[in-house]
Design a protein around this motif. Structure first.
Motif, mmCIF file in Angstrom:
data_model
loop_
_atom_site.group_PDB
_atom_site.id
_atom_site.type_symbol
_atom_site.label_atom_id
_atom_site.label_comp_id
_atom_site.label_asym_id
_atom_site.label_seq_id
_atom_site.Cartn_x
_atom_site.Cartn_y
_atom_site.Cartn_z
ATOM 1 N N GLU A 224 0.805 -1.212 0.000
ATOM 2 C CA GLU A 224 0.000 0.000 0.000
ATOM 3 C C GLU A 224 0.848 1.278 0.000
ATOM 4 O OE1 GLU A 224 0.694 -0.997 4.349
ATOM 5 O OE2 GLU A 224 0.492 -2.029 2.416
ATOM 6 N N GLU A 225 2.160 1.155 0.170
ATOM 7 C CA GLU A 225 3.011 2.330 0.260
ATOM 8 C C GLU A 225 3.836 2.487 -1.027
ATOM 9 O OE1 GLU A 225 5.444 2.085 3.696
ATOM 10 O OE2 GLU A 225 3.789 1.564 5.063
ATOM 11 N N LYS A 226 3.893 3.744 -1.560
ATOM 12 C CA LYS A 226 4.759 4.037 -2.699
ATOM 13 C C LYS A 226 6.200 4.100 -2.224
ATOM 14 C CE LYS A 226 1.718 6.584 -5.810
ATOM 15 N NZ LYS A 226 1.545 7.845 -6.576
ATOM 16 N N THR A 227 7.111 3.635 -3.116
ATOM 17 C CA THR A 227 8.527 3.657 -2.750
ATOM 18 C C THR A 227 9.220 4.855 -3.398
ATOM 19 O OG1 THR A 227 9.102 2.261 -4.624
ATOM 20 C CG2 THR A 227 8.568 1.152 -2.547
ATOM 21 N N ASP A 228 10.353 5.364 -2.866
ATOM 22 C CA ASP A 228 11.200 6.414 -3.445
ATOM 23 C C ASP A 228 12.409 5.715 -4.038
ATOM 24 O OD1 ASP A 228 12.722 8.555 -4.132
ATOM 25 O OD2 ASP A 228 12.828 9.422 -2.099
ATOM 26 N N PRO A 229 12.496 5.569 -5.395
ATOM 27 C CA PRO A 229 13.580 4.788 -5.988
ATOM 28 C C PRO A 229 14.955 5.366 -5.697
ATOM 29 C CG PRO A 229 12.376 5.977 -7.686
ATOM 30 C CD PRO A 229 11.605 6.159 -6.424
ATOM 31 N N CYS A 230 14.983 6.661 -5.364
ATOM 32 C CA CYS A 230 16.286 7.280 -5.096
ATOM 33 C C CYS A 230 16.673 7.239 -3.622
ATOM 34 C CB CYS A 230 16.274 8.732 -5.593
ATOM 35 S SG CYS A 230 16.268 8.882 -7.396
ATOM 36 N N LEU A 231 15.737 6.621 -2.759
ATOM 37 C CA LEU A 231 16.021 6.634 -1.319
ATOM 38 C C LEU A 231 17.277 5.836 -1.006
ATOM 39 C CD1 LEU A 231 15.021 7.554 1.464
ATOM 40 C CD2 LEU A 231 13.688 5.434 1.611
ATOM 41 N N HIS A 232 17.451 4.750 -1.676
ATOM 42 C CA HIS A 232 18.635 3.916 -1.447
ATOM 43 C C HIS A 232 19.376 3.689 -2.776
ATOM 44 C CE1 HIS A 232 17.223 3.122 2.603
ATOM 45 N NE2 HIS A 232 16.031 2.747 2.111
ATOM 46 N N HIS A 233 19.584 4.746 -3.582
ATOM 47 C CA HIS A 233 20.212 4.604 -4.914
ATOM 48 C C HIS A 233 21.686 4.257 -4.756
ATOM 49 C CE1 HIS A 233 22.647 8.311 -4.847
ATOM 50 N NE2 HIS A 233 21.606 8.837 -4.167
ATOM 51 N N GLN A 234 22.274 3.774 -5.858
ATOM 52 C CA GLN A 234 23.663 3.336 -5.864
ATOM 53 C C GLN A 234 24.547 4.220 -6.771
ATOM 54 O OE1 GLN A 234 24.115 -0.853 -6.538
ATOM 55 N NE2 GLN A 234 22.128 -1.320 -5.518
ATOM 56 N N CYS A 235 24.052 5.399 -7.141
ATOM 57 C CA CYS A 235 24.851 6.313 -7.978
ATOM 58 C C CYS A 235 26.045 6.822 -7.178
ATOM 59 C CB CYS A 235 24.007 7.489 -8.457
ATOM 60 S SG CYS A 235 22.559 7.005 -9.414
ATOM 61 N N SER A 236 27.218 6.798 -7.822
ATOM 62 C CA SER A 236 28.432 7.193 -7.110
ATOM 63 C C SER A 236 29.153 8.327 -7.843
ATOM 64 C CB SER A 236 29.359 5.990 -6.953
ATOM 65 O OG SER A 236 29.684 5.452 -8.211
ATOM 66 N N TYR A 237 30.258 8.726 -7.221
ATOM 67 C CA TYR A 237 31.090 9.810 -7.767
ATOM 68 C C TYR A 237 30.289 11.081 -7.987
ATOM 69 C CZ TYR A 237 34.686 6.274 -8.602
ATOM 70 O OH TYR A 237 35.592 5.289 -8.455
ATOM 71 N N GLY A 238 29.344 11.325 -7.046
ATOM 72 C CA GLY A 238 28.591 12.572 -7.128
ATOM 73 C C GLY A 238 27.562 12.614 -8.205
ATOM 74 N N ALA A 239 27.225 11.440 -8.736
ATOM 75 C CA ALA A 239 26.202 11.410 -9.789
ATOM 76 C C ALA A 239 24.850 11.756 -9.207
ATOM 77 C CB ALA A 239 26.168 10.037 -10.429
ATOM 78 N N THR A 240 23.963 12.203 -10.055
ATOM 79 C CA THR A 240 22.623 12.601 -9.633
ATOM 80 C C THR A 240 21.637 11.507 -9.983
ATOM 81 O OG1 THR A 240 23.165 14.923 -9.976
ATOM 82 C CG2 THR A 240 20.824 14.340 -9.893
ATOM 83 N N CYS A 241 20.760 11.118 -8.940
ATOM 84 C CA CYS A 241 19.732 10.086 -9.159
ATOM 85 C C CYS A 241 18.540 10.721 -9.826
ATOM 86 C CB CYS A 241 19.343 9.445 -7.834
ATOM 87 S SG CYS A 241 18.064 8.184 -7.980
ATOM 88 N N LEU A 242 18.119 10.118 -10.911
ATOM 89 C CA LEU A 242 16.971 10.600 -11.659
ATOM 90 C C LEU A 242 15.830 9.584 -11.500
ATOM 91 C CD1 LEU A 242 18.785 11.756 -14.941
ATOM 92 C CD2 LEU A 242 18.167 13.143 -12.961
ATOM 93 N N ARG A 243 14.642 9.977 -10.878
ATOM 94 C CA ARG A 243 13.487 9.105 -10.652
ATOM 95 C C ARG A 243 12.822 8.785 -11.970
ATOM 96 N NH1 ARG A 243 13.803 12.661 -6.492
ATOM 97 N NH2 ARG A 243 13.757 11.774 -4.386
ATOM 98 N N GLY A 244 12.512 7.513 -12.144
ATOM 99 C CA GLY A 244 11.805 7.087 -13.331
ATOM 100 C C GLY A 244 10.528 6.358 -12.958
ATOM 101 N N ILE A 245 9.847 5.856 -13.959
ATOM 102 C CA ILE A 245 8.563 5.178 -13.700
ATOM 103 C C ILE A 245 8.789 3.856 -12.989
ATOM 104 C CG2 ILE A 245 6.550 4.152 -14.793
ATOM 105 C CD1 ILE A 245 6.836 6.213 -17.009
ATOM 106 N N HIS A 246 9.746 3.098 -13.434
ATOM 107 C CA HIS A 246 9.998 1.777 -12.868
ATOM 108 C C HIS A 246 11.312 1.708 -12.135
ATOM 109 C CE1 HIS A 246 6.509 0.218 -14.931
ATOM 110 N NE2 HIS A 246 6.996 0.659 -16.114
ATOM 111 N N GLY A 247 11.930 2.798 -11.813
ATOM 112 C CA GLY A 247 13.197 2.788 -11.117
ATOM 113 C C GLY A 247 13.871 4.142 -11.195
ATOM 114 N N TYR A 248 15.164 4.069 -11.215
ATOM 115 C CA TYR A 248 15.913 5.325 -11.299
ATOM 116 C C TYR A 248 17.077 5.125 -12.246
ATOM 117 C CZ TYR A 248 19.378 3.159 -8.217
ATOM 118 O OH TYR A 248 20.338 2.339 -7.684
ATOM 119 N N SER A 249 17.718 6.272 -12.635
ATOM 120 C CA SER A 249 18.943 6.254 -13.443
ATOM 121 C C SER A 249 19.899 7.281 -12.875
ATOM 122 C CB SER A 249 18.643 6.566 -14.924
ATOM 123 O OG SER A 249 18.078 7.870 -15.040
#
Length: 677
Positions: A597-622
């Motif tokens: 019943e709860e929506k998730t934040d794909p960027c809450l636990h993202h794995q982007c490194s070296y100062g990269a920026t997490c971009l939220r998508g429909i089915h995940g992040y980039s």
């Protein structure tokens, strides 16, 4: 001549001392000799004696001179009294004296000797008073032995002649009243009479009664011979007769023709009663009133029976509504159940100082779910007893008796903390011994201790006895229901004397010392009041425990589980699968929680490194990498790019590859990379 025509009455009263027939007594009229009237006035003086004119006729019985119901017979100048037994004398004013046999339970008898020849036809009679149902009354004895015996058998007169069948009366004589017994032997027939009522008749073959024969009253000299006919008689015998001769035990003033008394052994004069009320046989406060050789008990309202032995205390309903009255020796007791809670006060008791019996057991019934608690504790000095529940099992701890340094510990075979009623008894195997092994019996299943201990007599005086815990100051630990506890058959009552309508009167008592009233009956906590059953489940009270009866489609201890949990589509954003007694949701991407019943934040636990920026998508992040990094998660550093060719056509090599111009452009890759570019 003139006198000849007149009637003349002459009264004669002539007595003589000369031998011969008695003289005439009465009246004569018209006395003539040779047809010549004899007129007294013409008789010579001195020629008459005791003769008067006229006819004096007076009934001497008109004044009722005979006493004691005697029958009067008129005899002109006097009267004669025919006396009823046992009275004698001219006016029946003297009574033959009775003899008391068996006074003080002594063996007693009397012996008379026959000095005439009554023959075969005899009438034997006596008056008898007794409450005993057996005993020898009379025996006729000659040189060959006894040939006629009269005795009591089952309270009835029985007579038997030698070589003849016995004859038993129909009416009982053992009622303490006077009875007239008659045996008549005539022409080889023997009849038995009780107070002139014929009881029966038999044929007999009996030798005649001769001079020199003996008559025994009350028993024979030989104890064994007497025992054959009920033993020695206890009671009174009076006015014994054989034909017209008496067997007089004690002389009276009137002359009596009696056979000679030879021996009188332990027979007392008169017919006094035993002192039957001396030790008061009446129970429960009954008052003894003596009767002859017996007594009657006047019972108080709480007792009944011949000895007031049937206590009727309970008929007066002395107990409170919660109590059941049960009779006890000399009193009553109120039995009931009591409910204990964790915070209930401990109840204390003491013996009343009048307990005389041996206290050798403890018995009660109990219902509880508590795993550990104290039911009873008592102590006096080094001696103590404790009844408790340890890990659901009953346990007795006892230190008393000759060797008070050795503690007895006894545990039941089975657990009892199941909310059901259980019957319990701890008892000595051999109560008569100073010390003995003990046995615990729970619902008929027993366990015997390995060591010995004494009884519980130390609880009689000065010992503090506690129910529900170790003591008043310690507090209670029992939670559940307990029946009235009995120690040696004496109750520990839940109702004090101020709580019953009639004071207890029995001598042996344990007194309730706690002033607070005890909660009667048996009730557990109201476990259903909080409505613990869900989804329409019905709560059942199982005594300090509840159970839910679930409607269709629901299950679980509280009806909290659906029998097919996926049928209600519990997963909001995912797929449901039945798992054990419940279900499991496999959530869609972007959702979480037990029911997705709860929506998730794909960027809450993202794995982007070296100062990269997490971009939220429909089915995940980039990951948006910085200039110096590359890869899906920007994990790799960004290497230089080389370009070769011209303005019309170029060729680019990545990751540090070198571009070479030629007929066909190509990349020379660095170590660790491959591919056309």
């Amino acid at each position: 001549p003139k006198y000849n025509s007149l009637p003349l009455l002459i009264y004669f009263n002539i007595f003589t001392k000369q031998a011969g027939p008695p003289h005439f007594i009465g009246c004569l009229r018209d006395l003539r000799v040779d047809d010549v009237p004899l007129v007294p006035v013409h008789w010579p003086k001195g020629s008459t004696e005791s003769l008067t004119h006229g006819c004096i006729e007076r009934d001497r019985c008109v004044d009722d001179p005979c006493q004691s119901r005697g029958t009067c017979h008129n005899q002109w100048l006097s009267y004669k009294c025919e006396c009823d037994s046992p009275f004698e004398g001219q006016d029946c004013s003297e009574e033959n004296i009775a003899g008391r046999f068996g006074d003080g339970e002594l063996e007693s008898y009397a012996v008379f000797t026959i000095d005439d020849d009554p023959g075969q036809d005899i009438v034997l009679s006596m008056r008898v008073r007794t409450r005993r149902r057996s005993g020898l009354l009379l025996a006729l004895v000659n040189s060959s032995g006894s040939y006629l015996r009269l005795w009591l058998q089952d309270g009835k007169a029985t007579v038997r002649a030698e070589r003849s069948p016995s004859l038993t009366g129909r009416l009982a004589l053992s009622d303490g009243a006077l009875h007239h017994v008659t045996v008549r032997v005539q022409q080889d027939q023997m009849a038995l009479f009780l107070s002139s009522q014929k009881q029966g008749e038999v044929s007999v073959s009996m030798p005649p009664v001769r001079s020199g024969d003996a008559v025994y009253l009350g028993g024979l000299t030989d104890r064994r011979s007497s025992a054959s006919f009920g033993g020695y008689f206890k009671g009174c015998i009076q006015d014994v007769r054989i034909n017209s001769r008496r067997l007089q035990l004690y002389p009276i003033g009137a002359p009596v023709s009696s056979y000679a008394l030879e021996r009188l052994v332990n027979v007392t004069q008169g017919c006094a009663s035993d002192s039957t009320c001396r030790n008061n046989p009446c129970q429960n406060g009954g008052v003894c009133y003596p009767t002859w050789d017996g007594f009657t008990c006047s019972c108080p309202s709480h007792a009944a029976g011949q000895l007031c032995e049937e206590a009727t205390w309970c008929e007066r309903s002395p107990c409170p509504p919660a109590g059941v009255c049960r009779p006890r020796a000399q009193g009553f007791e109120c039995f009931s159940n009591a409910t204990f809670y964790d915070d209930s006060a401990v109840i204390s008791y003491k013996g009343n100082g009048k307990i005389s019996r041996t206290l050798s057991y403890i018995s009660f019934r109990i219902r509880t779910r508590k795993l550990n608690c104290v039911i009873l504790h008592a102590e006096r000095g080094p001696e103590f007893v404790t009844v408790s529940i340890q890990n659901s099992y009953l346990q007795l701890e006892l230190m008393t008796g000759p060797d008070a340094s050795l503690k007895l510990t006894l545990k039941s075979q089975h657990a009892i903390s199941d909310g059901e009623w259980h019957s319990v008894e701890f008892s000595m195997l051999v109560p008569s011994l100073p010390s003995s092994k003990w046995i615990v019996n729970v619902d008929g299943k027993g366990t015997i201790s390995s060591v010995r201990s004494g009884n519980l007599d130390f609880l009689k005086d000065e010992a503090d006895i506690f129910l529900g815990g170790f003591g008043v100051d310690v507090g209670g630990s029992l939670a559940g229901c307990l029946s009235t506890v009995e120690i040696g058959g004496i109750a520990l009552p839940y109702h004090g004397n101020s709580e019953v309508d009639i004071p207890r009167v029995q001598d042996e008592q344990f007194l309730k010392m706690s002033p607070r009233a005890v909660r009667g009956g048996c009730s557990g906590a109201d476990v259903c009041v909080a409505k613990p059953c869900l989804n329409g489940g019905v709560c059942q009270d199982l005594f300090n425990l509840f159970s839910c009866t679930c409607p269709s489609g629901w299950m679980g201890p509280r009806c909290e589980l659906h029998t097919n949990p996926c049928s209600i589509n519990p997963c909001a954003h995912g797929n449901c699968s039945v798992h054990s007694l419940g279900y499991q949701c496999i959530c869609d991407a972007g959702y979480t929680g037990a029911n997705c019943e709860e929506k998730t934040d794909p960027c809450l636990h993202h794995q982007c490194s070296y100062g990269a920026t997490c971009l939220r998508g429909i089915h995940g992040y980039s990951c948006l990498c910085r200039d110096n990094s590359t890869g899906k998660y920007c994990h790799r550093p960004k290497l230089p790019v080389s370009v070769c060719g011209n303005e019309h056509r170029n060729y680019t090599c990545f990751n540090g590859g070198n571009c070479t111009d030629g007929i066909a452009s190509m990349c020379s890759c660095r170590l660790g990379f491959t591919g056309h570019r």
